[in-house]
Write an enzyme that holds these catalytic residues in place. Sequence first.
Site, PDB file in Angstrom:
ATOM      1  N   GLY A 152       0.833  -1.198   0.000  1.00  0.00           N
ATOM      2  CA  GLY A 152       0.000   0.000   0.000  1.00  0.00           C
ATOM      3  C   GLY A 152       0.864   1.244   0.000  1.00  0.00           C
ATOM      4  O   GLY A 152       2.085   1.159   0.135  1.00  0.00           O
ATOM      5  N   THR A 208      -1.910  -3.114   6.910  1.00  0.00           N
ATOM      6  CA  THR A 208      -1.352  -2.196   5.918  1.00  0.00           C
ATOM      7  C   THR A 208      -2.140  -0.887   5.981  1.00  0.00           C
ATOM      8  O   THR A 208      -1.553   0.199   5.967  1.00  0.00           O
ATOM      9  CB  THR A 208      -1.402  -2.822   4.508  1.00  0.00           C
ATOM     10  OG1 THR A 208      -0.578  -3.992   4.521  1.00  0.00           O
ATOM     11  CG2 THR A 208      -0.913  -1.860   3.442  1.00  0.00           C
ATOM     12  N   GLU A 221      -0.670   2.796   6.717  1.00  0.00           N
ATOM     13  CA  GLU A 221      -0.827   3.866   5.718  1.00  0.00           C
ATOM     14  C   GLU A 221      -1.670   5.023   6.252  1.00  0.00           C
ATOM     15  O   GLU A 221      -1.385   6.182   5.948  1.00  0.00           O
ATOM     16  CB  GLU A 221      -1.421   3.317   4.417  1.00  0.00           C
ATOM     17  CG  GLU A 221      -0.626   2.193   3.745  1.00  0.00           C
ATOM     18  CD  GLU A 221       0.834   2.517   3.455  1.00  0.00           C
ATOM     19  OE1 GLU A 221       1.189   3.711   3.390  1.00  0.00           O
ATOM     20  OE2 GLU A 221       1.633   1.562   3.305  1.00  0.00           O
ATOM     21  N   HIS A 280       0.557   7.243   8.061  1.00  0.00           N
ATOM     22  CA  HIS A 280       1.237   8.218   7.183  1.00  0.00           C
ATOM     23  C   HIS A 280       0.284   9.347   6.788  1.00  0.00           C
ATOM     24  O   HIS A 280       0.660  10.520   6.780  1.00  0.00           O
ATOM     25  CB  HIS A 280       1.713   7.554   5.880  1.00  0.00           C
ATOM     26  CG  HIS A 280       2.911   6.686   6.002  1.00  0.00           C
ATOM     27  ND1 HIS A 280       4.044   7.036   6.687  1.00  0.00           N
ATOM     28  CD2 HIS A 280       3.178   5.454   5.470  1.00  0.00           C
ATOM     29  CE1 HIS A 280       4.957   6.068   6.576  1.00  0.00           C
ATOM     30  NE2 HIS A 280       4.451   5.096   5.852  1.00  0.00           N
ATOM     31  N   HIS A 299       7.969   6.881   9.285  1.00  0.00           N
ATOM     32  CA  HIS A 299       8.385   5.550   9.719  1.00  0.00           C
ATOM     33  C   HIS A 299       9.116   5.648  11.053  1.00  0.00           C
ATOM     34  O   HIS A 299       9.818   6.617  11.324  1.00  0.00           O
ATOM     35  CB  HIS A 299       9.290   4.894   8.669  1.00  0.00           C
ATOM     36  CG  HIS A 299       8.533   4.455   7.465  1.00  0.00           C
ATOM     37  ND1 HIS A 299       8.948   4.702   6.177  1.00  0.00           N
ATOM     38  CD2 HIS A 299       7.361   3.775   7.361  1.00  0.00           C
ATOM     39  CE1 HIS A 299       8.058   4.192   5.328  1.00  0.00           C
ATOM     40  NE2 HIS A 299       7.086   3.636   6.027  1.00  0.00           N
ATOM     41  N   ASP A 301      12.032  10.357  13.588  1.00  0.00           N
ATOM     42  CA  ASP A 301      10.649  10.303  13.104  1.00  0.00           C
ATOM     43  C   ASP A 301       9.829  11.471  13.657  1.00  0.00           C
ATOM     44  O   ASP A 301       8.611  11.494  13.516  1.00  0.00           O
ATOM     45  CB  ASP A 301       9.996   8.966  13.476  1.00  0.00           C
ATOM     46  CG  ASP A 301       9.901   8.769  14.984  1.00  0.00           C
ATOM     47  OD1 ASP A 301      10.517   9.561  15.744  1.00  0.00           O
ATOM     48  OD2 ASP A 301       9.220   7.824  15.414  1.00  0.00           O
ATOM     49  N   ASP A 346       1.819  -8.248  10.017  1.00  0.00           N
ATOM     50  CA  ASP A 346       0.603  -7.652  10.583  1.00  0.00           C
ATOM     51  C   ASP A 346       0.363  -8.073  12.025  1.00  0.00           C
ATOM     52  O   ASP A 346      -0.026  -7.268  12.873  1.00  0.00           O
ATOM     53  CB  ASP A 346      -0.618  -8.052   9.738  1.00  0.00           C
ATOM     54  CG  ASP A 346      -0.747  -7.215   8.475  1.00  0.00           C
ATOM     55  OD1 ASP A 346       0.209  -6.469   8.143  1.00  0.00           O
ATOM     56  OD2 ASP A 346      -1.796  -7.308   7.810  1.00  0.00           O
TER      57      ASP A 346
HETATM   58  N1  ARG Z   1       3.824   0.593   2.413  1.00  0.00           N
HETATM   59  C1  ARG Z   1       4.369  -0.578   3.024  1.00  0.00           C
HETATM   60  C2  ARG Z   1       4.603  -1.591   1.912  1.00  0.00           C
HETATM   61  O1  ARG Z   1       4.088  -1.449   0.837  1.00  0.00           O
HETATM   62  C3  ARG Z   1       3.391  -1.088   4.035  1.00  0.00           C
HETATM   63  C4  ARG Z   1       3.955  -1.836   5.147  1.00  0.00           C
HETATM   64  C5  ARG Z   1       2.816  -2.231   6.046  1.00  0.00           C
HETATM   65  N2  ARG Z   1       3.168  -3.285   6.924  1.00  0.00           N
HETATM   66  C6  ARG Z   1       2.355  -4.294   7.224  1.00  0.00           C
HETATM   67  N3  ARG Z   1       2.723  -5.204   8.071  1.00  0.00           N
HETATM   68  N4  ARG Z   1       1.167  -4.407   6.693  1.00  0.00           N
HETATM   69  O2  ARG Z   1       5.323  -2.522   2.066  1.00  0.00           O
HETATM   70 ZN    ZN Z   2       5.219   3.260   5.251  1.00  0.00          ZN
HETATM   71 CA    CA Z   3      11.790   9.065  17.816  1.00  0.00          CA
END
Ligand code: ARG
Ligand code: ZN
Ligand code: CA
Length: 351
Positions: free
Chosen positions: A226, A259, A263, A266, A272, A283, A321
């Site tokens: 994502g 995810t 997101e 963000h 991050h 961060d 996750d």
């Molecule tokens: N934007 C990150 C990717 O595309 C999302 C990471 C999210 N982590 C998760 N455990 N869902 O990899």
């Molecule tokens: Zn990210």
């Molecule tokens: Ca920090």
Amino acid sequence: MKKIILFLAIALIGFVACQDSTEDVLVEQQSKIDMSNFYAFTDEGTDLLSKSSNSRNCQSMKVLNRQLNENPGLFKKMYDIEYNTRKAIAAKGKPGGGGGNGNGGGGTPDPVPYVGAITIPVIINILEDNAGDVTQAQINSQLAILNEDFNNNNPNTGNAPAEFAGLVSDVNITFTLAVVNRKISTKSTWGTSNAMKDVGQGGIDATDPSTYLNLWVCNIGGGILGYAQFPGGAAATDGVVIGNDYFGETSGVYGDGRTATHEVGHWLNLRHIWGDGRCRQDDFVADTPSSDRSNGGCPTYPLVHCKSADMTMNYMDYVYDDCMYMFTDGQNDRMRALFVAGGAKASFVGN
Ligand code: ARG
Ligand code: ZN
Ligand code: CA
């Protein structure tokens, strides 16, 4: 006699100090907000883990780099949002907090990060091969997971090590389902160009991003889970994109709908957890430990980098996750700073 001179000298200093013009006071106040460590561009090559195979390599930062290059005004917008965020967090820490006015009268008090429950209506824009490929169960479970995670109801939070348990935050944001837009598309991969957000390119246009979170579900491709747009970006592309295999409760290590949690973090201005750089690159959150890399998989605590244990279980790392289960109080303040009057997300709370 010496005493009298000393007294006069002190009185004179006091008098001069009280003569500060409003501008001086403003400048003095502004100088208290240290912006020296602010960055928006990130070096995509610095994440030590991204060189190994289990990295998620979040696309949000790459998309941000691209947008900063394309849009000369974006850096300034993000800088201003950051300045106001730091101001709100600083106001909270001032003696007499809760909007306390540290400027010696005359000015309005700096707002503190928004206090109270926040509700965010969500528009789900689905691009799918066949009607119903993205199921209602996925939609419902995704909303439920977002609501768990943003209300400190993630069942895994009890695993937090003692070092971090006291920092777990109830963000108190509720996501409600507003509208589901579905469109059949034969396009097999959408990439990260934001085409899915544009009807002219076969996608679905955003609906009023000032009062809705727009979430697009489509096949992004390239193993990308994502990506999100940070506050300050263009309204037409505001929102979050989630790959259809990672939307809601599906299967596999990224099948628990987190995810979207990452997101949306963000989208609410969280960086991050490791700051997308080396140990000293932050961060912008005081209560998250410094690190020089993302972490993947499901790390065993303590995993030490930059002389402290990484908060790998934070939603803003790259772990599986099932292994992420917390936002901190500092991250909560940072998100809530967007909702004060004049803030990037103020319109969601009628500010
Ligand atoms: N934007 C990150 C990717 O595309 C999302 C990471 C999210 N982590 C998760 N455990 N869902 O990899
Ligand atoms: Zn990210
Ligand atoms: Ca920090």
